[in-house]
Design a protein around this motif. Structure first.
Motif, mmCIF file in Angstrom:
data_model
loop_
_atom_site.group_PDB
_atom_site.id
_atom_site.type_symbol
_atom_site.label_atom_id
_atom_site.label_comp_id
_atom_site.label_asym_id
_atom_site.label_seq_id
_atom_site.Cartn_x
_atom_site.Cartn_y
_atom_site.Cartn_z
ATOM 1 N N SER A 22 -4.676 -1.940 5.721
ATOM 2 C CA SER A 22 -3.405 -1.683 5.038
ATOM 3 C C SER A 22 -3.545 -0.517 4.060
ATOM 4 N N ALA A 23 -4.630 -0.505 3.306
ATOM 5 C CA ALA A 23 -4.867 0.579 2.345
ATOM 6 C C ALA A 23 -5.029 1.912 3.066
ATOM 7 N N THR B 175 -3.741 2.699 6.038
ATOM 8 C CA THR B 175 -2.414 3.075 6.550
ATOM 9 C C THR B 175 -1.538 3.616 5.429
ATOM 10 N N GLN B 176 -1.554 2.944 4.300
ATOM 11 C CA GLN B 176 -0.748 3.379 3.151
ATOM 12 C C GLN B 176 -1.214 4.750 2.662
ATOM 13 N N SER C 70 -0.090 7.539 4.994
ATOM 14 C CA SER C 70 1.306 7.913 4.879
ATOM 15 C C SER C 70 1.547 8.861 3.714
ATOM 16 N N ASP C 71 0.646 8.855 2.728
ATOM 17 C CA ASP C 71 0.769 9.776 1.605
ATOM 18 C C ASP C 71 0.496 11.221 2.030
#
Length: 81
Positions: free
Chosen positions: A71-72, A74-75, A78-79
């Motif tokens: 999750s980290a 992927t997040q 996206s940045d």
């Protein structure tokens, strides 16, 4: 207390009981640390990574799961977009 004798070349043989306790094998590396009290400690340097687990654990922190890491990632990805 176990002891060893220093040879003319400055070498010692670590007693078997100590080698077994530190899980030292042929080719193992050790380090020497002088603590704040002046005590010299022998530290094995080639420990398996799994034996280091929890060494730096701080109270209140929990290990991240694979899902948390993904999750980290992927997040974070996206940045960049």
């Amino acid at each position: 207390m176990k002891s060893a004798t220093i040879t003319t070349k400055g070498q010692i043989t670590i007693p078997k009981e100590i080698r077994d306790y530190l899980k030292l094998e042929i080719g193992s590396k050790i380090g020497f640390v002088i603590d704040e009290n002046g005590t010299v400690k022998v530290v094995p340097l080639n420990l398996p990574v799994t034996s280091l687990s929890g060494m730096l654990r701080r109270l209140g922190l929990f290990a991240a799961t694979i899902e948390d890491m993904e999750s980290a990632i992927t997040q974070g990805a996206s940045d960049w977009t």
